[in-house]
Write a protein that holds these residues in place. Structure first.
Motif, PDB file in Angstrom:
ATOM      1  N   ASN A   1       0.844  -1.183   0.000  1.00 22.45           N
ATOM      2  CA  ASN A   1       0.000   0.000   0.000  1.00 22.45           C
ATOM      3  C   ASN A   1       0.884   1.240   0.000  1.00 22.45           C
ATOM      4  OD1 ASN A   1      -2.301  -1.560   0.140  1.00 22.45           O
ATOM      5  ND2 ASN A   1      -2.600  -1.266   2.341  1.00 22.45           N
ATOM      6  N   TRP A   2       0.424   2.274  -0.690  1.00 17.62           N
ATOM      7  CA  TRP A   2       1.156   3.540  -0.694  1.00 17.62           C
ATOM      8  C   TRP A   2       1.405   4.004   0.743  1.00 17.62           C
ATOM      9  CZ3 TRP A   2      -0.473   8.341   1.206  1.00 17.62           C
ATOM     10  CH2 TRP A   2       0.384   9.410   0.916  1.00 17.62           C
ATOM     11  N   GLY A   3       2.654   4.375   1.020  1.00 17.90           N
ATOM     12  CA  GLY A   3       2.999   4.925   2.320  1.00 17.90           C
ATOM     13  C   GLY A   3       3.289   3.903   3.398  1.00 17.90           C
ATOM     14  N   GLY A   4       3.102   2.614   3.101  1.00 16.47           N
ATOM     15  CA  GLY A   4       3.261   1.591   4.126  1.00 16.47           C
ATOM     16  C   GLY A   4       4.652   0.983   4.171  1.00 16.47           C
ATOM     17  N   LEU A   5       4.887   0.179   5.204  1.00 19.96           N
ATOM     18  CA  LEU A   5       6.199  -0.431   5.433  1.00 19.96           C
ATOM     19  C   LEU A   5       6.551  -1.464   4.362  1.00 19.96           C
ATOM     20  CD1 LEU A   5       8.622  -0.634   7.426  1.00 19.96           C
ATOM     21  CD2 LEU A   5       7.375  -2.465   8.578  1.00 19.96           C
ATOM     22  N   ASN A   6       5.564  -2.083   3.764  1.00 18.47           N
ATOM     23  CA  ASN A   6       5.855  -3.140   2.807  1.00 18.47           C
ATOM     24  C   ASN A   6       6.549  -2.641   1.539  1.00 18.47           C
ATOM     25  OD1 ASN A   6       4.990  -5.202   4.419  1.00 18.47           O
ATOM     26  ND2 ASN A   6       3.015  -5.474   3.417  1.00 18.47           N
ATOM     27  N   HIS A   7       6.417  -1.367   1.253  1.00 24.27           N
ATOM     28  CA  HIS A   7       7.191  -0.805   0.134  1.00 24.27           C
ATOM     29  C   HIS A   7       8.683  -0.905   0.448  1.00 24.27           C
ATOM     30  CE1 HIS A   7       7.839   2.779  -2.839  1.00 24.27           C
ATOM     31  NE2 HIS A   7       8.374   1.656  -3.272  1.00 24.27           N
ATOM     32  N   LEU A   8       9.052  -0.530   1.653  1.00 25.67           N
ATOM     33  CA  LEU A   8      10.447  -0.647   2.088  1.00 25.67           C
ATOM     34  C   LEU A   8      10.876  -2.117   2.133  1.00 25.67           C
ATOM     35  CD1 LEU A   8      13.114   0.296   3.360  1.00 25.67           C
ATOM     36  CD2 LEU A   8      11.920   0.413   5.573  1.00 25.67           C
ATOM     37  N   LYS A   9      10.029  -2.980   2.667  1.00 28.14           N
ATOM     38  CA  LYS A   9      10.379  -4.403   2.769  1.00 28.14           C
ATOM     39  C   LYS A   9      10.608  -5.018   1.394  1.00 28.14           C
ATOM     40  CE  LYS A   9       8.332  -5.757   7.197  1.00 28.14           C
ATOM     41  NZ  LYS A   9       7.342  -6.651   7.845  1.00 28.14           N
ATOM     42  N   SER A  10       9.812  -4.628   0.410  1.00 32.38           N
ATOM     43  CA  SER A  10       9.986  -5.191  -0.928  1.00 32.38           C
ATOM     44  C   SER A  10      11.309  -4.749  -1.533  1.00 32.38           C
ATOM     45  CB  SER A  10       8.815  -4.804  -1.836  1.00 32.38           C
ATOM     46  OG  SER A  10       8.756  -3.407  -2.057  1.00 32.38           O
ATOM     47  N   ALA A  11      11.724  -3.492  -1.285  1.00 30.37           N
ATOM     48  CA  ALA A  11      13.015  -3.008  -1.784  1.00 30.37           C
ATOM     49  C   ALA A  11      14.165  -3.764  -1.127  1.00 30.37           C
ATOM     50  CB  ALA A  11      13.148  -1.510  -1.533  1.00 30.37           C
ATOM     51  N   LEU A  12      14.073  -4.000   0.172  1.00 31.43           N
ATOM     52  CA  LEU A  12      15.119  -4.747   0.877  1.00 31.43           C
ATOM     53  C   LEU A  12      15.167  -6.198   0.412  1.00 31.43           C
ATOM     54  CD1 LEU A  12      14.507  -3.290   4.449  1.00 31.43           C
ATOM     55  CD2 LEU A  12      16.555  -2.919   3.055  1.00 31.43           C
ATOM     56  N   PHE A  13      14.005  -6.778   0.155  1.00 28.85           N
ATOM     57  CA  PHE A  13      13.932  -8.152  -0.342  1.00 28.85           C
ATOM     58  C   PHE A  13      14.647  -8.276  -1.688  1.00 28.85           C
ATOM     59  CE2 PHE A  13      11.510 -10.915  -3.277  1.00 28.85           C
ATOM     60  CZ  PHE A  13      11.796 -12.150  -2.723  1.00 28.85           C
ATOM     61  N   LEU A  14      14.364  -7.359  -2.609  1.00 32.96           N
ATOM     62  CA  LEU A  14      15.008  -7.393  -3.929  1.00 32.96           C
ATOM     63  C   LEU A  14      16.503  -7.139  -3.819  1.00 32.96           C
ATOM     64  CD1 LEU A  14      12.367  -5.440  -6.051  1.00 32.96           C
ATOM     65  CD2 LEU A  14      12.685  -7.918  -5.927  1.00 32.96           C
ATOM     66  N   ALA A  15      16.885  -6.216  -2.939  1.00 33.84           N
ATOM     67  CA  ALA A  15      18.312  -5.922  -2.751  1.00 33.84           C
ATOM     68  C   ALA A  15      19.060  -7.159  -2.262  1.00 33.84           C
ATOM     69  CB  ALA A  15      18.479  -4.771  -1.766  1.00 33.84           C
ATOM     70  N   ASP A  16      18.471  -7.852  -1.320  1.00 34.98           N
ATOM     71  CA  ASP A  16      19.098  -9.060  -0.790  1.00 34.98           C
ATOM     72  C   ASP A  16      19.290 -10.106  -1.885  1.00 34.98           C
ATOM     73  OD1 ASP A  16      20.015 -10.738   1.469  1.00 34.98           O
ATOM     74  OD2 ASP A  16      18.199 -11.885   1.046  1.00 34.98           O
TER      75      ASP A  16
ATOM     76  N   THR B   1      27.946  -0.497   0.015  1.00 33.00           N
ATOM     77  CA  THR B   1      27.006   0.252   0.848  1.00 33.00           C
ATOM     78  C   THR B   1      25.672  -0.473   0.985  1.00 33.00           C
ATOM     79  OG1 THR B   1      28.049   2.322   0.178  1.00 33.00           O
ATOM     80  CG2 THR B   1      25.842   2.475   1.114  1.00 33.00           C
ATOM     81  N   LEU B   2      25.174  -1.014  -0.116  1.00 29.20           N
ATOM     82  CA  LEU B   2      23.893  -1.720  -0.045  1.00 29.20           C
ATOM     83  C   LEU B   2      24.013  -2.976   0.819  1.00 29.20           C
ATOM     84  CD1 LEU B   2      20.961  -1.735  -0.936  1.00 29.20           C
ATOM     85  CD2 LEU B   2      21.646  -3.007  -2.978  1.00 29.20           C
ATOM     86  N   GLN B   3      25.139  -3.662   0.744  1.00 32.97           N
ATOM     87  CA  GLN B   3      25.344  -4.845   1.598  1.00 32.97           C
ATOM     88  C   GLN B   3      25.328  -4.446   3.070  1.00 32.97           C
ATOM     89  OE1 GLN B   3      25.936  -8.382   0.482  1.00 32.97           O
ATOM     90  NE2 GLN B   3      25.072  -8.336   2.554  1.00 32.97           N
ATOM     91  N   TYR B   4      25.884  -3.279   3.376  1.00 32.17           N
ATOM     92  CA  TYR B   4      25.856  -2.795   4.760  1.00 32.17           C
ATOM     93  C   TYR B   4      24.410  -2.600   5.234  1.00 32.17           C
ATOM     94  CZ  TYR B   4      26.194   0.233   8.805  1.00 32.17           C
ATOM     95  OH  TYR B   4      26.035   0.761  10.064  1.00 32.17           O
ATOM     96  N   VAL B   5      23.560  -2.038   4.374  1.00 35.78           N
ATOM     97  CA  VAL B   5      22.158  -1.818   4.755  1.00 35.78           C
ATOM     98  C   VAL B   5      21.463  -3.150   5.032  1.00 35.78           C
ATOM     99  CG1 VAL B   5      19.922  -0.899   4.010  1.00 35.78           C
ATOM    100  CG2 VAL B   5      22.019   0.351   3.461  1.00 35.78           C
ATOM    101  N   ILE B   6      21.706  -4.142   4.182  1.00 30.25           N
ATOM    102  CA  ILE B   6      21.085  -5.459   4.387  1.00 30.25           C
ATOM    103  C   ILE B   6      21.606  -6.109   5.669  1.00 30.25           C
ATOM    104  CG2 ILE B   6      20.844  -7.779   3.432  1.00 30.25           C
ATOM    105  CD1 ILE B   6      19.191  -5.595   2.022  1.00 30.25           C
ATOM    106  N   ASP B   7      22.907  -6.023   5.892  1.00 26.46           N
ATOM    107  CA  ASP B   7      23.479  -6.599   7.117  1.00 26.46           C
ATOM    108  C   ASP B   7      22.938  -5.894   8.360  1.00 26.46           C
ATOM    109  OD1 ASP B   7      24.941  -8.323   5.551  1.00 26.46           O
ATOM    110  OD2 ASP B   7      26.800  -7.170   5.670  1.00 26.46           O
ATOM    111  N   TYR B   8      22.805  -4.574   8.278  1.00 27.40           N
ATOM    112  CA  TYR B   8      22.260  -3.791   9.394  1.00 27.40           C
ATOM    113  C   TYR B   8      20.829  -4.259   9.696  1.00 27.40           C
ATOM    114  CZ  TYR B   8      20.874   0.332  12.120  1.00 27.40           C
ATOM    115  OH  TYR B   8      20.429   1.174  13.111  1.00 27.40           O
TER     116      TYR B   8
END
Length: 294
Positions: free
Chosen positions: A62-77, A191-198
């Protein structure tokens, strides 16, 4: 050395044009909103593209929700598991590349890869109407529970109710110095690996950002700018976005929907992508950019 692009679905024809713009040196990791009713044949047509590595419907977004962030982190991983991927771009289904292949590849020519991320400390004048940004995290925003497209009045009523009764969520000392900025970025592998590890090792921040407003505009900035990687960051997201001319004909948009009239401004900019693209307004512009890609 390859570059990876994370994208969210909006228009599959436009998404196909984005994928077709790039050569074999680019891989795509795509997330489609789980609640989108997309014919399987359409999804399979995208999956068949050689440089599409992931096409997932893991989250209801949903627009504005946490799952937008989670989907980006999922793809990055997922993208980081491919060792050839050394540079990463987060884009939406309304973006389009505006530089040719050689210009995209110059970004990885340096021995030290720079990170391009818009950032500012909170509170900020950029979000002055939201108490400098703190309204986003001090009040409950039920955007993952209720779809803003259907329930926007109820969602803002609930925030106003919390303000009326002087209710505020605490921001504990475990939360680092907060930064905000644009959702869209271009980051090096390191840098992106650091975000995923964090995220894996220090999950408190992402858990605290549940029920906040647009946490994807806070999380990457906060994690990166509180780290040693901050010195590599250039405060620019490399996206051409027009926040001023937000009306074309009968259309209202924020940011503006781009048209052929924007071509010259786009080309002379130092950006890599532009947004927003919407059919039919942007069709002629996109066609001209496709001719300009080689």
């Amino acid at each position: 050395m390859k570059q990876a692009t994370f994208s969210a679905y909006k228009n599959f024809e436009h998404l196909a044009d984005i994928i077709g713009f790039f050569d074999e040196g680019f891989e795509f990791y795509i997330h489609v909103d789980k609640k989108s009713k997309v014919p399987k044949a359409v999804l399979e047509k995208i999956r068949e593209r050689k440089n599409v590595k992931i096409l997932s419907q893991k989250y209801r977004v949903n627009w504005g929700g946490l799952n937008h962030l989670k989907s980006a982190l999922f793809l990055a991983d997922k993208a980081l598991k491919e060792s050839d991927n050394q540079y990463f771009h987060l884009i939406s289904g309304q973006d389009f590349p505006i530089k040719n292949m050689s210009q995209f590849k110059t970004i990885t020519n340096s021995s030290i890869l720079k990170d391009y991320l818009e950032y500012f400390e909170l509170p900020t004048e950029n979000w002055a109407n939201e108490n400098g940004g703190f309204d986003r995290i001090q009040y409950y925003h039920l955007l993952d529970t209720l779809n803003a497209k259907k329930h926007i009045k109820r969602l803002w009523w609930f925030v106003r109710l919390q303000k009326k009764f002087s209710f505020k969520r605490t921001i504990k000392s475990k939360v680092p110095k907060l930064y905000g900025g644009s959702t869209w970025w271009s980051l090096s592998r390191e840098t992106l690996q650091y975000v995923i590890d964090y995220t894996d090792k220090r999950p408190y921040l992402i858990k605290r950002l549940k029920y906040t407003f647009c946490p994807e505009e806070i999380y990457f900035q906060t994690v990166i700018m509180n780290s040693d990687f901050a010195k590599k960051v250039i405060n620019d997201n490399l996206r051409y976005i027009d926040w001023e001319n937000n009306r074309i004909g009968k259309y209202n948009a924020s940011p503006a929907v781009l048209s052929i009239a924007d071509f010259e401004k786009i080309i002379v900019s130092e950006k890599l992508f532009a947004r927003k693209f919407e059919a039919p307004i942007s069709d002629n512009l996109k066609a001209k950019l496709l001719k300009n890609k080689s």
